[in-house]
Design an enzyme around this catalytic site. Structure first.
Site, mmCIF file in Angstrom:
data_model
loop_
_atom_site.group_PDB
_atom_site.id
_atom_site.type_symbol
_atom_site.label_atom_id
_atom_site.label_comp_id
_atom_site.label_asym_id
_atom_site.label_seq_id
_atom_site.Cartn_x
_atom_site.Cartn_y
_atom_site.Cartn_z
ATOM 1 N N LYS A 245 0.828 -1.219 0.000
ATOM 2 C CA LYS A 245 0.000 0.000 0.000
ATOM 3 C C LYS A 245 0.859 1.265 0.000
ATOM 4 C CE LYS A 245 -4.283 -1.930 1.813
ATOM 5 N NZ LYS A 245 -5.217 -2.051 2.941
ATOM 6 N N ARG B 289 -2.742 -9.845 5.944
ATOM 7 C CA ARG B 289 -3.217 -9.994 4.568
ATOM 8 C C ARG B 289 -2.121 -9.511 3.617
ATOM 9 N NH1 ARG B 289 -5.908 -6.795 0.893
ATOM 10 N NH2 ARG B 289 -7.486 -7.812 -0.389
HETATM 11 C C1 7PM Z 1 -6.844 0.521 -3.112
HETATM 12 C C2 7PM Z 1 -7.234 0.519 -1.806
HETATM 13 C C3 7PM Z 1 -6.384 -0.597 -3.726
HETATM 14 C C4 7PM Z 1 -7.139 -0.633 -1.108
HETATM 15 C C5 7PM Z 1 -6.297 -1.767 -3.012
HETATM 16 C C6 7PM Z 1 -6.700 -1.773 -1.711
HETATM 17 C C7 7PM Z 1 -7.831 -4.622 2.822
HETATM 18 C C8 7PM Z 1 -8.880 -5.452 2.458
HETATM 19 C C9 7PM Z 1 -8.166 -4.425 0.721
HETATM 20 C C10 7PM Z 1 -7.443 -4.537 4.190
HETATM 21 C C11 7PM Z 1 -9.163 -6.140 4.622
HETATM 22 C C12 7PM Z 1 -5.450 -3.865 -1.208
HETATM 23 C C13 7PM Z 1 -6.609 -2.985 -0.904
HETATM 24 N N1 7PM Z 1 -7.389 -3.998 1.719
HETATM 25 N N2 7PM Z 1 -9.535 -6.213 3.344
HETATM 26 N N3 7PM Z 1 -9.075 -5.313 1.145
HETATM 27 N N4 7PM Z 1 -8.147 -5.329 5.048
HETATM 28 N N5 7PM Z 1 -9.813 -6.877 5.538
HETATM 29 O O1 7PM Z 1 -4.319 -3.371 -1.097
HETATM 30 O O2 7PM Z 1 -6.542 -3.802 4.611
HETATM 31 O O3 7PM Z 1 -5.611 -5.029 -1.532
HETATM 32 S S1 7PM Z 1 -8.096 -3.901 -0.909
#
Ligand code: 7PM
Length: 283
Positions: free
Chosen positions: A223, A258
């Site tokens: 991220k 994760r």
């Molecule tokens: C933009 C924003 C692109 C966030 C991708 C993402 C999480 C999640 C995601 C988290 C849980 C990514 C995220 N992030 N579910 N789903 N916790 N529980 O980097 O931090 O995959 S999507």
């Protein structure tokens, strides 16, 4: 907590492998040509030590086009079915905020629900978890994906107190819907309506969320908080910073990490878990 009929105490923290079957995810969008190929990638993650595989069919990136329920189901169900034909053991998580998608996924062989909306977008999703006994992830997000990163602001009490209030409220909603408290997982939602400073405050103060007596999930893999701290503009260059963040999260009490890079993250998490274990034994 029971996942797929197996007891998890998270004495050893778990790695949740990310399997995106989306054309547009920020790091791993559009990589699989078929459901079989995606399922194979999931099997590889299980072989590399992932305790859970998290399957997502819609990007939650700010500004990403919502796929819609039909498209989301069309993307994820064949992957769950293909995975289940080859692996009857490894728990599968469905990354969705839609009740219909969650129900279809649980029916096809998924075991838990990872809901970035914490039941605020489609409250019926909680019933799907309640009916099946599936674990349910309550993730904090400030508002919704379209607007969450537009100058996020928290109350005078501070971000940790605000997220605790959110957890209390959403946990009560989950329990009212019939989800057992032992089946709830809490996640502060790194990057979901947070400044870089906010994200690092959460990482440093993760231990404070242990008061809910629920496992804490932390998702920081590749991220932008890693990019900002390490000067890595491209998500492709953020592996080592992501491993450092995973280790710190475990040191501060996280039970589930994760991550995209399972093998590497398993090693980081095991090392941090040993450090935390011996630190406890010391005092
Ligand atoms: C933009 C924003 C692109 C966030 C991708 C993402 C999480 C999640 C995601 C988290 C849980 C990514 C995220 N992030 N579910 N789903 N916790 N529980 O980097 O931090 O995959 S999507």
């Amino acid at each position: 907590m029971i996942i797929r009929g197996k007891a998890f105490d998270f004495d050893a923290p778990a790695v949740m492998g990310i399997l995106n079957v989306t054309p547009d995810s920020f790091f791993d969008g559009g990589v699989y040509k078929s459901a079989e190929e995606a399922a194979e990638a999931g099997l590889k993650m299980a072989g590399d030590g992932a305790a859970i595989i998290d399957i997502g069919g819609e990007s939650s990136r700010p500004g990403a086009k919502p796929a819609g329920q039909e498209e989301e189901i069309f993307r994820v169900i064949p992957v769950i079915e293909a995975f289940r034909k080859k692996d009857r053991e490894t728990p599968l998580s469905i990354d969705t905020y839609r009740a219909g998608t969650a129900e279809a996924a649980l029916k096809a062989g998924a075991d838990m629900i990872n809901d970035i909306s914490a039941g605020r977008f489609e409250p019926q999703i909680m019933e799907a978890a309640a009916l099946t006994g599936a674990p349910y992830v309550i993730m904090h997000m400030l508002g919704e994906p379209a607007t969450m990163q537009k100058s996020p602001a928290y109350s005078a009490k501070g971000i940790v107190a605000d997220i605790k209030d959110f957890f209390r409220e959403r946990r009560a909603a989950a329990i009212s819907a019939g989800i057992k408290k032992e089946q709830l997982i809490l996640d502060p939602g790194f990057g979901f309506g947070k400044s870089v400073k906010d994200n690092f405050e959460l990482l440093n103060r993760l231990e404070e969320f242990l008061e809910f007596e629920a496992p804490i999930l932390a998702g920081m893999s590749r991220k932008s908080m890693i990019g900002s701290a390490a000067g890595a503009d491209s998500p492709a260059d953020r592996l080592f910073g992501s491993l450092a963040a995973a280790a710190i999260a475990v040191m501060n009490g996280a039970s589930i990490i994760r991550a995209h890079d399972v093998k590497e993250t398993v090693q980081a998490v095991k090392t941090a878990a040993a450090a935390r274990h011996y630190k406890k034994a010391e005092r």
